[in-house]
Motif scaffolding. Structure first.
Motif, PDB file in Angstrom:
ATOM      1  N   ALA A 210       0.911  -1.367  -0.270  1.00 39.55           N
ATOM      2  CA  ALA A 210      -0.059  -0.060   0.001  1.00 39.55           C
ATOM      3  C   ALA A 210       0.721   1.608   0.097  1.00 39.55           C
ATOM      4  O   ALA A 210       0.949   2.163  -0.773  1.00 39.55           O
ATOM      5  CB  ALA A 210      -1.289  -0.383   1.373  1.00 39.55           C
ATOM      6  N   LEU A 211       1.903   1.121   0.333  1.00 38.60           N
ATOM      7  CA  LEU A 211       2.219   2.696   1.051  1.00 38.60           C
ATOM      8  C   LEU A 211       3.793   2.461  -0.464  1.00 38.60           C
ATOM      9  O   LEU A 211       3.741   3.749   0.226  1.00 38.60           O
ATOM     10  CB  LEU A 211       3.525   1.938   1.922  1.00 38.60           C
ATOM     11  CG  LEU A 211       2.732   2.352   3.850  1.00 38.60           C
ATOM     12  CD1 LEU A 211       3.689   2.629   4.660  1.00 38.60           C
ATOM     13  CD2 LEU A 211       1.587   3.698   4.108  1.00 38.60           C
ATOM     14  N   LEU A 216      -0.627  -3.483  -8.137  1.00 32.99           N
ATOM     15  CA  LEU A 216      -1.470  -4.637  -8.570  1.00 32.99           C
ATOM     16  C   LEU A 216      -0.300  -6.133  -8.095  1.00 32.99           C
ATOM     17  O   LEU A 216       0.898  -6.455  -8.448  1.00 32.99           O
ATOM     18  CB  LEU A 216      -1.419  -4.819 -10.209  1.00 32.99           C
ATOM     19  CG  LEU A 216      -0.841  -6.469 -10.830  1.00 32.99           C
ATOM     20  CD1 LEU A 216      -2.244  -7.309 -10.744  1.00 32.99           C
ATOM     21  CD2 LEU A 216      -0.450  -6.927 -12.485  1.00 32.99           C
ATOM     22  N   VAL A 217      -0.690  -7.282  -7.546  1.00 34.64           N
ATOM     23  CA  VAL A 217       0.460  -7.777  -6.662  1.00 34.64           C
ATOM     24  C   VAL A 217       0.272  -9.453  -7.270  1.00 34.64           C
ATOM     25  O   VAL A 217      -1.066  -9.932  -7.767  1.00 34.64           O
ATOM     26  CB  VAL A 217      -0.268  -8.001  -4.889  1.00 34.64           C
ATOM     27  CG1 VAL A 217       0.006  -9.680  -5.163  1.00 34.64           C
ATOM     28  CG2 VAL A 217      -0.198  -6.715  -4.469  1.00 34.64           C
ATOM     29  N   ILE A 231      -6.561  -8.295   3.341  1.00 34.05           N
ATOM     30  CA  ILE A 231      -7.292  -7.230   3.188  1.00 34.05           C
ATOM     31  C   ILE A 231      -7.900  -6.657   4.173  1.00 34.05           C
ATOM     32  O   ILE A 231      -7.960  -4.747   4.189  1.00 34.05           O
ATOM     33  CB  ILE A 231      -8.345  -7.539   2.281  1.00 34.05           C
ATOM     34  CG1 ILE A 231      -8.150  -7.717   0.311  1.00 34.05           C
ATOM     35  CG2 ILE A 231      -9.336  -6.799   2.028  1.00 34.05           C
ATOM     36  CD1 ILE A 231      -8.956  -8.425  -0.076  1.00 34.05           C
ATOM     37  N   LEU A 232      -8.433  -7.698   5.444  1.00 30.58           N
ATOM     38  CA  LEU A 232      -8.547  -6.480   6.269  1.00 30.58           C
ATOM     39  C   LEU A 232      -7.760  -5.414   7.338  1.00 30.58           C
ATOM     40  O   LEU A 232      -8.114  -4.999   7.540  1.00 30.58           O
ATOM     41  CB  LEU A 232      -8.579  -7.709   7.351  1.00 30.58           C
ATOM     42  CG  LEU A 232      -9.846  -8.999   7.316  1.00 30.58           C
ATOM     43  CD1 LEU A 232     -10.000 -10.033   8.701  1.00 30.58           C
ATOM     44  CD2 LEU A 232     -11.813  -7.935   7.273  1.00 30.58           C
ATOM     45  N   VAL A 233      -6.301  -6.435   7.149  1.00 29.04           N
ATOM     46  CA  VAL A 233      -5.451  -4.902   8.225  1.00 29.04           C
ATOM     47  C   VAL A 233      -5.677  -3.892   7.166  1.00 29.04           C
ATOM     48  O   VAL A 233      -5.819  -2.154   7.394  1.00 29.04           O
ATOM     49  CB  VAL A 233      -4.059  -5.449   7.339  1.00 29.04           C
ATOM     50  CG1 VAL A 233      -3.216  -4.448   8.236  1.00 29.04           C
ATOM     51  CG2 VAL A 233      -4.230  -6.931   8.440  1.00 29.04           C
ATOM     52  N   LEU A 234      -5.217  -4.652   5.906  1.00 32.50           N
ATOM     53  CA  LEU A 234      -5.405  -2.856   5.296  1.00 32.50           C
ATOM     54  C   LEU A 234      -6.880  -1.806   5.035  1.00 32.50           C
ATOM     55  O   LEU A 234      -6.711  -0.610   5.252  1.00 32.50           O
ATOM     56  CB  LEU A 234      -5.422  -3.047   3.275  1.00 32.50           C
ATOM     57  CG  LEU A 234      -3.959  -3.470   2.730  1.00 32.50           C
ATOM     58  CD1 LEU A 234      -4.161  -3.707   1.218  1.00 32.50           C
ATOM     59  CD2 LEU A 234      -2.792  -2.301   3.336  1.00 32.50           C
ATOM     60  N   PRO A 240      -5.306   1.131   0.237  1.00 28.68           N
ATOM     61  CA  PRO A 240      -5.935   1.243  -0.629  1.00 28.68           C
ATOM     62  C   PRO A 240      -5.528  -0.581  -0.793  1.00 28.68           C
ATOM     63  O   PRO A 240      -3.663  -0.627  -0.310  1.00 28.68           O
ATOM     64  CB  PRO A 240      -4.845   1.568  -1.692  1.00 28.68           C
ATOM     65  CG  PRO A 240      -3.552   2.626  -0.853  1.00 28.68           C
ATOM     66  CD  PRO A 240      -3.886   2.736   0.795  1.00 28.68           C
ATOM     67  N   ILE A 241      -6.339  -0.972  -1.334  1.00 31.50           N
ATOM     68  CA  ILE A 241      -6.240  -3.084  -1.035  1.00 31.50           C
ATOM     69  C   ILE A 241      -5.661  -3.079  -3.088  1.00 31.50           C
ATOM     70  O   ILE A 241      -6.455  -2.568  -4.409  1.00 31.50           O
ATOM     71  CB  ILE A 241      -7.413  -3.060  -1.383  1.00 31.50           C
ATOM     72  CG1 ILE A 241      -7.775  -3.018   0.815  1.00 31.50           C
ATOM     73  CG2 ILE A 241      -7.679  -5.167  -1.626  1.00 31.50           C
ATOM     74  CD1 ILE A 241      -9.407  -3.234   0.519  1.00 31.50           C
ATOM     75  N   PRO A 242      -5.036  -3.932  -3.673  1.00 33.82           N
ATOM     76  CA  PRO A 242      -4.266  -4.381  -5.036  1.00 33.82           C
ATOM     77  C   PRO A 242      -4.853  -5.371  -5.128  1.00 33.82           C
ATOM     78  O   PRO A 242      -6.414  -5.168  -4.505  1.00 33.82           O
ATOM     79  CB  PRO A 242      -2.769  -4.466  -4.530  1.00 33.82           C
ATOM     80  CG  PRO A 242      -2.635  -5.026  -3.471  1.00 33.82           C
ATOM     81  CD  PRO A 242      -3.878  -3.957  -2.284  1.00 33.82           C
ATOM     82  N   ALA A 243      -5.280  -4.899  -6.796  1.00 35.60           N
ATOM     83  CA  ALA A 243      -5.822  -6.040  -7.419  1.00 35.60           C
ATOM     84  C   ALA A 243      -4.973  -7.206  -7.190  1.00 35.60           C
ATOM     85  O   ALA A 243      -2.867  -7.279  -6.953  1.00 35.60           O
ATOM     86  CB  ALA A 243      -5.321  -5.678  -8.803  1.00 35.60           C
TER      87      ALA A 243
END
Ligand SMILES: Nc1ncnc2c1ncn2[C@@H]1O[C@H](COP(=O)(O)OP(=O)(O)OP(=O)(O)O)[C@@H](O)[C@H]1O
Ligand SMILES: [Zn+2]
Length: 474
Positions: A210-211, A216-217, A231-234, A240-243
């Motif tokens: 995120a930082l 895209l991961v 995703i929960l942590v983010l 922001p949550i990556p794809a």
């Protein structure tokens, strides 16, 4: 959820741990992430996940960068040349994590857990016994300040656990696997900071993506089950949550995923055997990704033909024959001088000066690896070892054939066409019956490059010696 990358701002990354030499599985994951960036105007980041201090070493870190570069991958941000989102080694990012741990604790989304390994194991055993999947019961969730202080005073060093909401689901969109739903009640509160203060994978990996503005991961399927937690942590941190796209793992001959831990064949091993990076790129790019083009592709064409929609879900098996196929293709894409440059470390003193290019031109279609070239160099410039078939062929030549061969070669002054023409006349042998014994005597084999191009390399002197030796065999 709409992806927050586009073809203009795509940012992908490779985030290995420097705990061993890169293997083909790692390399394929790195290659796909790199191709995704290079197929657009994207950006590619290299981040070292070195929080496993026992297994991470400077040697592996150095090797990792070297091997990726050798493979032909380049990165826009990374530990060796910085970028706007560094540092790029997780051990140098501790204070950043500290800040985010504090935010989660303040928001009541994380709490210290003082349970010992034994207590946790006992808890899991009870759950298993009751036929339930093992997960943390949440028993440290409700410790009050006094209870915590008591444990601290007793010298217990807590982990930090993320507090998973009791109800609801988390949706994990995946570019390869489609959307998956996970019940939060099944996840259990998980550790985000170990008792030694180091960040757990789930946490550091997600926060860093995120930082670093990675959107895209692409990573191995081994991380699929980590994604809901990340995703929960983010979400909790409002980051922001990556794809995500989870790539099927590359399996070895034993059906197990290649792994650094279990000594999978490394990129370095392949390099030392003489595999070309272009061969490995072409091989790996097609392992789990469909290309319309079936032939050899250079780096630019590989990137142009890459599409996230063409990634398959089928697990890939490492197939040495396929790799050899691409090695052959990669070799044929090089000119003679480039092939000689590639061969030099193995053949430096095996080919007489001035004959390097002629040698390559003669044998290039008959080699896959430097070992093959070395064998041909010995057959041309040293003493060829004859195989059983060659010995049989030599012995089967008719009476007088070898003395005629010697005499006509001398008369022809080493001119191949003239030699074989006159020998045909004198010996009455033609076609295979003429050329096979000559090939066997001159090279020790019954197959190989054109004799016409080999003879000048072997030279008249050595050729005469070999014909003489053949004569003695019959
Ligand atoms: N067999 C494999 N096939 C494809 N990708 C893999 C494979 N093994 C690891 N990866 C991916 O390579 C990347 C780097 O992973 P990592 O450095 O943890 O390597 P590893 O081989 O799993 O090491 P270890 O054995 O130490 O766990 C990750 O994205 C991971 O998913
Ligand atoms: Zn606990």
């Amino acid at each position: 959820m709409a992806p927050y990358y586009s073809t203009m701002n795509l940012k992908s990354r490779f985030a290995p741990s420097p705990t061993g030499f890169l293997h083909l599985g790692n390399a394929r994951t790195a290659l796909f992430a790199w191709l995704a960036a290079r197929s657009t105007q994207g950006c590619f980041v290299l981040r070292l996940e070195d929080t496993d201090q026992e297994r991470s070493t400077a040697l592996y870190e150095h090797a990792l960068l070297e091997d990726l570069r050798w493979l032909g991958l380049d990165w826009d941000e990374g530990p060796d040349h910085g970028g706007g989102h560094g540092p790029y080694r997780q051990m140098e990012r501790q204070s950043i994590y500290g800040d985010y741990f504090a935010r989660l604790q303040t928001a009541g989304r994380a709490y210290p857990c003082y349970c010992s390994a034994d207590e946790l194991a006992a808890e899991r055993a009870v759950q298993r016994g009751a036929g339930k999947p093992p997960r943390y019961s949440g028993r440290c969730r409700h410790l009050d300040a006094g209870a915590r202080a008591q444990r601290e005073a007793a010298g217990l060093r807590p982990t930090l656990r993320f507090r998973v909401p009791d109800h609801g689901t988390v949706v994990v969109p995946d570019l390869v696997w489609g959307e998956r739903h996970y019940a939060l009640a099944d996840l259990g509160d998980f550790v985000i900071r170990r008792s030694d203060g180091s960040p757990a994978f789930f946490f550091a990996n997600a926060v860093d993506d995120a930082l670093m503005e990675v959107n895209l991961v692409l990573r191995g399927e081994d991380h699929l089950s980590n994604t809901p937690r990340q995703i929960l942590v983010l979400q909790a941190l409002d980051l922001p949550i990556p794809a995500y796209g989870h790539l099927p793992l590359l399996l070895g001959a034993d059906g197990q995923p290649l792994s650094k831990r279990y000594g999978a064949i490394s990129l370095r091993d392949l390099q030392h055997h003489g595999y070309l990076p272009a061969a490995i790129r072409n091989y790996l790019a097609r392992l789990g990704h469909h290309y319309t083009a079936t032939g050899f592709l250079n780096r630019v064409a590989l990137a142009q033909g890459f599409s996230l929609t063409q990634i398959s879900r089928a697990p890939g098996h490492f197939d040495p024959e396929q790799l050899r196929h691409w090695q052959r293709e990669a070799l044929q894409s090089l000119d003679d001088a480039a092939i000689w440059t590639w061969l030099t470390p193995w053949l430096r003193d095996k080919v007489p000066m001035g004959q390097e290019i002629a040698f390559v031109a003669a044998v290039r279609a008959n080699m896959v690896l430097p070992a093959d070239a070395l064998d041909w160099a010995e057959r041309c410039f040293a003493v060829p070892l004859a195989d059983a078939e060659a010995i049989q062929t030599i012995a089967a030549a008719p009476q007088g054939f070898w003395s005629a061969a010697q005499a006509t070669l001398r008369a022809a002054g080493g001119d191949y066409r003239l030699w074989t023409k006159t020998l045909q006349k004198e010996s009455g042998q033609r076609g295979k019956a003429l050329f096979m014994p000559l090939r066997a005597a001159l090279t020790g084999l019954t197959h190989g490059p054109e004799l016409a191009v080999l003879l000048p390399l072997i030279g008249e002197g050595r050729a005469q010696t070999r014909l003489q030796a053949a004569a003695q065999l019959t």
